[in-house]
Design a protein around this motif. Structure first.
Motif, PDB file in Angstrom:
ATOM      1  N   THR A 143      -5.321 -22.180  -4.347  1.00  0.00           N
ATOM      2  CA  THR A 143      -5.496 -23.235  -5.351  1.00  0.00           C
ATOM      3  C   THR A 143      -5.613 -24.594  -4.670  1.00  0.00           C
ATOM      4  OG1 THR A 143      -4.267 -21.915  -6.950  1.00  0.00           O
ATOM      5  CG2 THR A 143      -4.458 -24.262  -7.430  1.00  0.00           C
TER       6      THR A 143
ATOM      7  N   CYS B 236      -9.126 -24.779  -3.343  1.00  0.00           N
ATOM      8  CA  CYS B 236     -10.163 -25.006  -4.376  1.00  0.00           C
ATOM      9  C   CYS B 236     -10.077 -26.425  -4.938  1.00  0.00           C
ATOM     10  CB  CYS B 236     -10.002 -23.993  -5.512  1.00  0.00           C
ATOM     11  SG  CYS B 236     -10.337 -22.304  -4.998  1.00  0.00           S
TER      12      CYS B 236
ATOM     13  N   HIS C  22     -12.058 -24.681 -12.777  1.00  0.00           N
ATOM     14  CA  HIS C  22     -11.293 -23.803 -11.885  1.00  0.00           C
ATOM     15  C   HIS C  22     -10.602 -22.717 -12.704  1.00  0.00           C
ATOM     16  CE1 HIS C  22      -8.594 -22.529  -8.655  1.00  0.00           C
ATOM     17  NE2 HIS C  22      -7.608 -22.596  -9.534  1.00  0.00           N
TER      18      HIS C  22
ATOM     19  N   SER D 174     -14.665 -22.605  -9.111  1.00  0.00           N
ATOM     20  CA  SER D 174     -13.775 -21.925  -8.159  1.00  0.00           C
ATOM     21  C   SER D 174     -12.914 -20.926  -8.914  1.00  0.00           C
ATOM     22  CB  SER D 174     -12.896 -22.929  -7.412  1.00  0.00           C
ATOM     23  OG  SER D 174     -12.157 -23.730  -8.312  1.00  0.00           O
TER      24      SER D 174
END
Ligand SMILES: Cc1ncc(COP(=O)(O)O)c(C=O)c1O
Length: 538
Positions: free
Chosen positions: A206, A209, A324, A351
């Motif tokens: 995370t 991204c 995301h 992402s």
């Protein structure tokens, strides 16, 4: 200067070398060592080292090492196999005996070598039996599966190779590229070459991204965050659903956006109020902020819910913000035909993070960051000092150019082995089975008057609460908070708790391939019995 384009990458050097003292020439550093090695002691036949160990001695030690390894490793494999075979008949979890805990905590640093056989014996006796419990089919805690046997074996081989998986023409590098592509294929995410890498887990993925998201937004706004940090940058805003995993907030904090940059996403019963979200984005823009990120979950940690990803993707596309998706736990759920439609829109994300060390059972650690556009990560991370130059200016950069790690472990072998040993069909069947078991558990909970379902399961997580007849309503929250640990202590089932919908809630996550109806029955019986005991003791 704005973004770091491909050509700038290979010339970036850390610490602005013009201003720091010149690095020593590598030859100056190595030469004295080489000279020491070639010292000959008078009278010695074999070439020897300054430390007084002859080449003949080291060769003999090495000759002993491999047979010692072979013997100890065979004993270890037998011990591990016995351990795995015995797991289902042991308590799911048990506290360490006090004496052993103290012994482990106070272990003295050994002055002298310990034989490999003894190392193995100690590990098998004092460590393996006292595990977290996730090897047992009645373990329903957090999001922790048992390790896949293929992954366990591959971990040994990966350690024996011990590469740093960054670049170069060695098998581990190529295997990671293939495995990342496999993961993308498994969940139906587009995968241009280089657009992803394995990480320690979803938390790290995370950060990777969201660093890409931050860089893209600020570059578009004309701000070079790599050179200038966030000083003078527009205020970035992230739209994050209330049920998003805490790793999203932590990534935003670490990346300097701060948790104050988070705005709630108007989601009600799994439906998005797109107009309200777009109005919030417009208001933030009007106030001078820069909306940069919209987050969705493909399987929340509390209840396994899947956000309306397609509707979120629509808003992200219309507003030009990075979308995301957190699929750490749930992305592989898309392989279950019964719920695949719920994942529509996941493939539109900028992402996606997913965790092979969750539903697939790859031994920890194995997370994965996937992005739609590889250069978003390369722009955020690529920095190649002269002493690490390798494959520079290649169309696909080294793994170190797409994330924060330089020395990188060989996570791909255990991930490859786990997927290969089951195949796509085997994984899909396992995922669908877990989801079906979750529906069965929900039905059992609903049949039990002293339990209540907190949410209908979509994937393999069931959120529920106890409401024993003997418990006054005012203390139900307190009881449900104490319940998971009291269940764990009995050793027959392992469940953990959370706060869901503002109330203390138990959540059972089904990931073990051997979990069966019998284990679900045990969990329900244990929760009911323990809740009754707690209610009577209150
Ligand atoms: C939905 C979700 N996202 C992110 C994470 C964090 O993953 P990791 O522990 O691999 O960093 C978890 C962990 O359980 C999770 O369930």
């Amino acid at each position: 200067m704005q973004s770091t384009g491909p050509r700038q990458r290979s010339t970036r050097t850390p610490g602005r070398p013009g201003r720091s003292s010149p690095a020593p020439d590598a030859n100056e550093v190595l030469e004295p060592r080489l000279r020491r090695r070639s010292i000959r002691r008078p009278g010695a036949n074999a070439a020897s080292y300054a430390c007084g160990v002859s080449e003949a001695d080291t060769r003999a030690a090495r000759d002993d090492e491999v047979p010692a390894f072979r013997g100890a490793a065979h004993a270890l494999v037998d011990g591990v196999a016995d351990h795995l075979a015995a797991l289902p008949s042991r308590p799911v979890w048990q506290p360490l005996p006090d004496a052993l805990r103290s012994e482990l905590l106070d272990l003295p640093l050994p002055e002298h070598p310990i034989a490999l056989d003894d190392v193995v014996e100690t590990a098998l006796r004092d460590v393996l039996p006292y595990a977290m419990g996730n090897g047992h089919p009645a373990f329903f805690g957090w999001v922790n599966p048992p390790p896949s046997p293929a992954g366990v074996i591959a971990s040994l081989a990966a350690a024996a190779m011990n590469p740093s998986v960054v670049a170069g023409d060695h098998a581990d590098v190529h295997l990671e590229r293939a495995v990342v592509r496999w993961l993308a294929e498994l969940v139906g995410f587009p995968h241009p070459p280089g657009a992803g890498l394995l990480t320690s887990g979803a938390s790290a993925a995370t950060i990777v991204c969201l660093a890409g998201a931050r860089g893209r937004a600020l570059t578009k706004a004309g701000h070079d965050v790599r050179r200038d940090g966030l000083a003078g940058a527009p205020r970035l805003v992230a739209y994050v659903p209330a049920e998003a995993h805490s790793c999203v907030q932590r990534a935003l904090e670490l990346l300097g956006l701060g948790s104050g940059a988070m705005r709630a996403v108007p989601l009600e019963d799994g439906r998005l109020d797109a107009d309200a979200l777009r109005a919030a984005i417009a208001a933030d823009r009007a106030s001078g902020a820069l909306p940069a990120l919209l987050v969705g979950s493909a399987g929340t940690v509390n209840s396994g819910a899947i956000d309306p990803l397609d509707a979120l993707a629509d808003v992200a596309a219309a507003e030009g913000v990075w979308f995301h998706v957190d699929g750490a736990y749930g992305a592989f759920g898309v392989l279950d035909p019964a719920i695949a439609a719920r994942y529509r829109g996941m493939d539109r994300a900028d992402s996606l993070v997913l965790d092979p060390h969750k539903w697939l059972g790859v031994p920890v650690d194995a997370g994965c960051a996937l992005v739609r556009r590889a250069d978003d990560l390369r722009d955020a991370f690529s920095l190649i000092p002269p002493y690490l130059r390798q494959d520079t200016d290649a169309a696909v950069g080294t793994f170190a150019e797409y994330g924060p790690e330089q020395t990188r472990p060989f996570r791909a072998l255990k991930t490859w082995a786990t997927i290969a040993a089951r195949g796509r069909a085997g994984i899909a069947a396992q995922v669908a089975r877990a989801n079906a078991l979750a529906r069965e558990l929900a039905a059992r909970v609903e049949r039990e008057p002293e339990l209540e379902l907190a949410a209908a399961p979509v994937t393999s997580i069931v959120a529920f609460r106890a409401r024993p007849a003997a418990c006054p309503p005012g203390t139900l929250d307190e009881l449900n908070r104490a319940l998971p640990e009291a269940v764990q202590a009995r050793g027959r089932a392992f469940v953990t708790g959370t706060v869901f919908g503002g109330r203390e809630t138990l959540r059972a996550c089904i990931l073990h391939p051997d979990t069966s109806s019998e284990h679900l029955a045990t969990l329900v019986a244990e929760v009911v019995a323990t809740a009754r005991t707690l209610a009577l003791a209150a």
